[in-house]
Design a protein around this motif. Structure first.
Motif, PDB file in Angstrom:
ATOM      1  N   GLY A  92       0.311  -5.913   9.929  1.00 22.78           N
ATOM      2  CA  GLY A  92       0.030  -5.498   8.539  1.00 22.78           C
ATOM      3  C   GLY A  92       0.969  -4.361   8.187  1.00 22.78           C
ATOM      4  N   TRP A 143      -2.198 -12.705  10.538  1.00 20.35           N
ATOM      5  CA  TRP A 143      -2.468 -12.048  11.816  1.00 20.35           C
ATOM      6  C   TRP A 143      -1.457 -12.518  12.853  1.00 20.35           C
ATOM      7  CZ3 TRP A 143      -4.593  -8.041  10.259  1.00 20.35           C
ATOM      8  CH2 TRP A 143      -5.647  -8.039   9.342  1.00 20.35           C
ATOM      9  N   THR A 152      -2.344   8.272   7.719  1.00 19.31           N
ATOM     10  CA  THR A 152      -1.721   7.285   8.613  1.00 19.31           C
ATOM     11  C   THR A 152      -0.634   7.919   9.485  1.00 19.31           C
ATOM     12  OG1 THR A 152      -2.261   5.615   6.955  1.00 19.31           O
ATOM     13  CG2 THR A 152      -0.629   4.981   8.588  1.00 19.31           C
ATOM     14  N   ILE A 170       1.169 -10.679   6.191  1.00 18.46           N
ATOM     15  CA  ILE A 170       0.896 -11.974   5.549  1.00 18.46           C
ATOM     16  C   ILE A 170       1.615 -12.055   4.195  1.00 18.46           C
ATOM     17  CG2 ILE A 170      -1.213 -11.235   4.341  1.00 18.46           C
ATOM     18  CD1 ILE A 170      -2.411 -13.974   5.120  1.00 18.46           C
ATOM     19  N   SER A 171       1.908 -10.898   3.615  1.00 21.05           N
ATOM     20  CA  SER A 171       2.452 -10.859   2.254  1.00 21.05           C
ATOM     21  C   SER A 171       3.982 -10.902   2.262  1.00 21.05           C
ATOM     22  CB  SER A 171       1.963  -9.586   1.551  1.00 21.05           C
ATOM     23  OG  SER A 171       2.787  -9.293   0.455  1.00 21.05           O
ATOM     24  N   ASN A 184      -2.761  -0.516  10.833  1.00 14.55           N
ATOM     25  CA  ASN A 184      -3.605   0.132   9.830  1.00 14.55           C
ATOM     26  C   ASN A 184      -4.053  -1.015   8.930  1.00 14.55           C
ATOM     27  OD1 ASN A 184      -4.797   1.611   7.807  1.00 14.55           O
ATOM     28  ND2 ASN A 184      -2.848   2.221   6.863  1.00 14.55           N
ATOM     29  N   ILE A 200      -5.162  -7.113  -1.138  1.00 13.38           N
ATOM     30  CA  ILE A 200      -5.047  -7.621   0.235  1.00 13.38           C
ATOM     31  C   ILE A 200      -4.776  -6.493   1.244  1.00 13.38           C
ATOM     32  CG2 ILE A 200      -2.567  -8.150   0.172  1.00 13.38           C
ATOM     33  CD1 ILE A 200      -3.319 -10.778   1.649  1.00 13.38           C
ATOM     34  N   CYS A 235       6.345   1.570   6.824  1.00 10.33           N
ATOM     35  CA  CYS A 235       6.474   3.023   7.035  1.00 10.33           C
ATOM     36  C   CYS A 235       6.135   3.427   8.476  1.00 10.33           C
ATOM     37  CB  CYS A 235       5.608   3.789   6.037  1.00 10.33           C
ATOM     38  SG  CYS A 235       3.852   3.395   6.129  1.00 10.33           S
ATOM     39  N   ILE A 236       5.135   2.744   9.086  1.00 13.61           N
ATOM     40  CA  ILE A 236       4.723   3.170  10.435  1.00 13.61           C
ATOM     41  C   ILE A 236       5.787   2.765  11.459  1.00 13.61           C
ATOM     42  CG2 ILE A 236       2.966   2.986  12.245  1.00 13.61           C
ATOM     43  CD1 ILE A 236       0.918   2.199  10.166  1.00 13.61           C
ATOM     44  N   GLY A 266       3.174  -3.795   5.787  1.00 11.97           N
ATOM     45  CA  GLY A 266       3.323  -3.297   4.408  1.00 11.97           C
ATOM     46  C   GLY A 266       4.738  -2.813   4.142  1.00 11.97           C
ATOM     47  N   PRO A 303      -6.542  -3.624   6.511  1.00 12.19           N
ATOM     48  CA  PRO A 303      -7.438  -3.397   5.371  1.00 12.19           C
ATOM     49  C   PRO A 303      -8.855  -3.155   5.893  1.00 12.19           C
ATOM     50  CG  PRO A 303      -6.331  -5.552   5.231  1.00 12.19           C
ATOM     51  CD  PRO A 303      -6.035  -4.992   6.563  1.00 12.19           C
ATOM     52  N   LEU A 358       0.865  -1.179   0.000  1.00 10.87           N
ATOM     53  CA  LEU A 358       0.000   0.000   0.000  1.00 10.87           C
ATOM     54  C   LEU A 358       0.904   1.233   0.000  1.00 10.87           C
ATOM     55  CD1 LEU A 358      -3.222   0.689   0.974  1.00 10.87           C
ATOM     56  CD2 LEU A 358      -1.900   1.734   2.792  1.00 10.87           C
TER      57      LEU A 358
HETATM   58  C1  LIG Z   1      -3.789  -0.962   4.800  1.00 11.49           C
HETATM   59  S1  LIG Z   1      -2.315  -1.880   4.534  1.00 11.49           S
HETATM   60  C2  LIG Z   1      -1.232  -1.067   5.688  1.00 11.49           C
HETATM   61  C3  LIG Z   1       0.201  -1.041   5.256  1.00 11.49           C
HETATM   62  C4  LIG Z   1       1.093  -0.125   6.117  1.00 11.49           C
HETATM   63  N1  LIG Z   1       1.036  -0.501   7.489  1.00 11.49           N
HETATM   64  C5  LIG Z   1       0.646   1.313   5.962  1.00 11.49           C
HETATM   65  O1  LIG Z   1      -0.023   1.840   6.863  1.00 11.49           O
HETATM   66  O2  LIG Z   1       0.959   1.933   4.944  1.00 11.49           O
HETATM   67  C6  LIG Z   1      -2.725  -3.394   5.348  1.00 11.49           C
HETATM   68  C7  LIG Z   1      -1.618  -4.437   5.395  1.00 11.49           C
HETATM   69  O3  LIG Z   1      -2.148  -5.593   6.063  1.00 11.49           O
HETATM   70  C8  LIG Z   1      -1.634  -6.754   5.451  1.00 11.49           C
HETATM   71  N2  LIG Z   1      -2.545  -7.876   5.727  1.00 11.49           N
HETATM   72  C9  LIG Z   1      -3.723  -8.175   5.133  1.00 11.49           C
HETATM   73  N3  LIG Z   1      -4.243  -9.303   5.637  1.00 11.49           N
HETATM   74  C10 LIG Z   1      -3.372  -9.733   6.594  1.00 11.49           C
HETATM   75  C11 LIG Z   1      -3.346 -10.858   7.466  1.00 11.49           C
HETATM   76  N4  LIG Z   1      -4.316 -11.783   7.430  1.00 11.49           N
HETATM   77  N5  LIG Z   1      -2.314 -10.989   8.317  1.00 11.49           N
HETATM   78  C12 LIG Z   1      -1.312 -10.066   8.323  1.00 11.49           C
HETATM   79  N6  LIG Z   1      -1.265  -8.993   7.507  1.00 11.49           N
HETATM   80  C13 LIG Z   1      -2.282  -8.813   6.654  1.00 11.49           C
HETATM   81  C14 LIG Z   1      -1.547  -6.396   3.968  1.00 11.49           C
HETATM   82  O4  LIG Z   1      -0.653  -7.222   3.289  1.00 11.49           O
HETATM   83  C15 LIG Z   1      -1.109  -4.934   4.044  1.00 11.49           C
HETATM   84  O5  LIG Z   1       0.287  -4.815   3.989  1.00 11.49           O
END
Ligand SMILES: C[S@@+](CC[C@H](N)C(=O)[O-])C[C@H]1O[C@@H](n2cnc3c(N)ncnc32)[C@H](O)[C@@H]1O
Length: 292
Positions: A124, A179, A99, A151-152, A193, A215, A129-130, A126, A195, A93
């Motif tokens: 999560g 998670w 954020t 997860i990714s 942060n 995702i 950055c946080i 990503g 989804p 993302l």
């Molecule tokens: C909204 S993005 C936030 C990314 C970053 N933290 C930011 O604020 O820019 C949500 C992140 O959650 C991750 N995510 C989604 N489903 C997940 C899961 N089941 N377990 C862990 N991470 C997950 C995604 O891959 C993504 O990187």
């Protein structure tokens, strides 16, 4: 004939304007500076410099990607967050200005921390950055032990690049996990942060947002799936008196509050973003002392 910076900038600004982009000249400078490996100011102050044909072709290639609606950050591979440039890709993302509020909330909370060592988890993560920003902002006064999970695998590769970029490779731990599945320790702060876009709202998002991975956006039919999952499990990973700090979507405050109240948490804080939208919430487990 080799064009100059100015002539190419004029051409590309004109095209961007025709296609309805709001800041055509600014966008042209960004496209040129990435290919020419120059700063924004260098581009503006060296406008008669000649560009090679190979460079011109690369600039035009990126310009056409932009005209088709690809975000500048996805073309250049970098996005600003809290005044730092983060590496980003099609697998992460793009960091959002909203954020940054999470970082401000953590910085404010940290003023009252009595502990000198803080374990922080970013769920999560990503691009990371946080967690990177919080670590950089707080590390001069606190001993930060930070973990980012996602997860990714591909997002984690980008996160790793950012850790190296900011010299935090030995300070921030990265874990691939669905998670909390692969976690076994406890944290003082758990940040996320997640989804949170409703599945049926995805089609309404701008073309640019849809360049972010699905995702990272989709939170199930109600948009609340991530919050249910986090609320149900997070108590096992939070230390006594610890905080859960979350970004939420527009209009989700009541529902997210209910989800966390039902799992034994109380909200101790909410913060609005610059548009006046409730954007960040902080919860504590009820067994902990009430602090606000
Ligand atoms: C909204 S993005 C936030 C990314 C970053 N933290 C930011 O604020 O820019 C949500 C992140 O959650 C991750 N995510 C989604 N489903 C997940 C899961 N089941 N377990 C862990 N991470 C997950 C995604 O891959 C993504 O990187």
């Amino acid at each position: 004939m080799k064009p100059t910076i100015e002539s190419l900038m004029k051409q590309s600004s004109k095209l961007l304007k025709v296609y309805g982009f709001e800041r055509p000249r600014h966008e042209s400078v960004i496209i040129l500076k990435d290919i020419l490996k120059k700063s924004y100011v260098d581009i503006l102050s060296n406008s008669d410099l000649k560009i090679s044909i190979a460079e011109k072709n690369k600039i035009l290639e990126n310009l056409f990607k932009r005209l088709k609606g690809k975000p500048l950050s996805k073309i250049s591979g970098v996005k600003e967050f809290y005044s730092r440039q983060f590496i980003t890709s099609k697998d992460t993302l793009d960091p959002r200005p909203d954020t940054e509020l999470i970082v401000d909330v953590v910085k404010n909370l940290s003023k009252d921390f009595t502990k000198k060592k803080l374990n922080i988890l970013d769920v999560g993560t990503g691009s990371a950055c946080i967690i990177i920003t919080i670590t950089l902002e707080l590390m001069s006064k606190l001993n930060i032990c930070a973990t980012g999970l996602d997860i990714s695998k591909r997002a984690l590769l980008v996160a790793k690049k950012n850790l190296i970029k900011f010299n935090l490779n030995n300070k921030v731990n990265l874990i691939q996990s669905n998670w909390f599945d692969n976690l076994d320790n406890k944290f003082d702060l758990i940040i996320s942060n997640p989804p949170y876009i409703k599945k049926n709202d995805l089609a309404k998002l701008s073309k640019e947002v849809l360049h972010d991975p699905l995702i990272s956006l989709e939170g199930g039919l109600t948009g609340l799936r991530s919050y249910f999952k986090i609320a149900k499990e997070v108590h096992k990973y939070i230390k006594k008196d610890g905080f859960v700090i979350l970004e939420i979507g527009i209009g989700q405050l009541k529902q997210v509050d209910n989800i966390f109240l039902n799992q034994g948490f109380r909200r101790i804080l909410k913060e609005k973003d610059l548009q006046g939208i409730d954007r960040v919430v902080v919860y504590q487990y009820k067994s902990t002392k009430y602090i606000v």
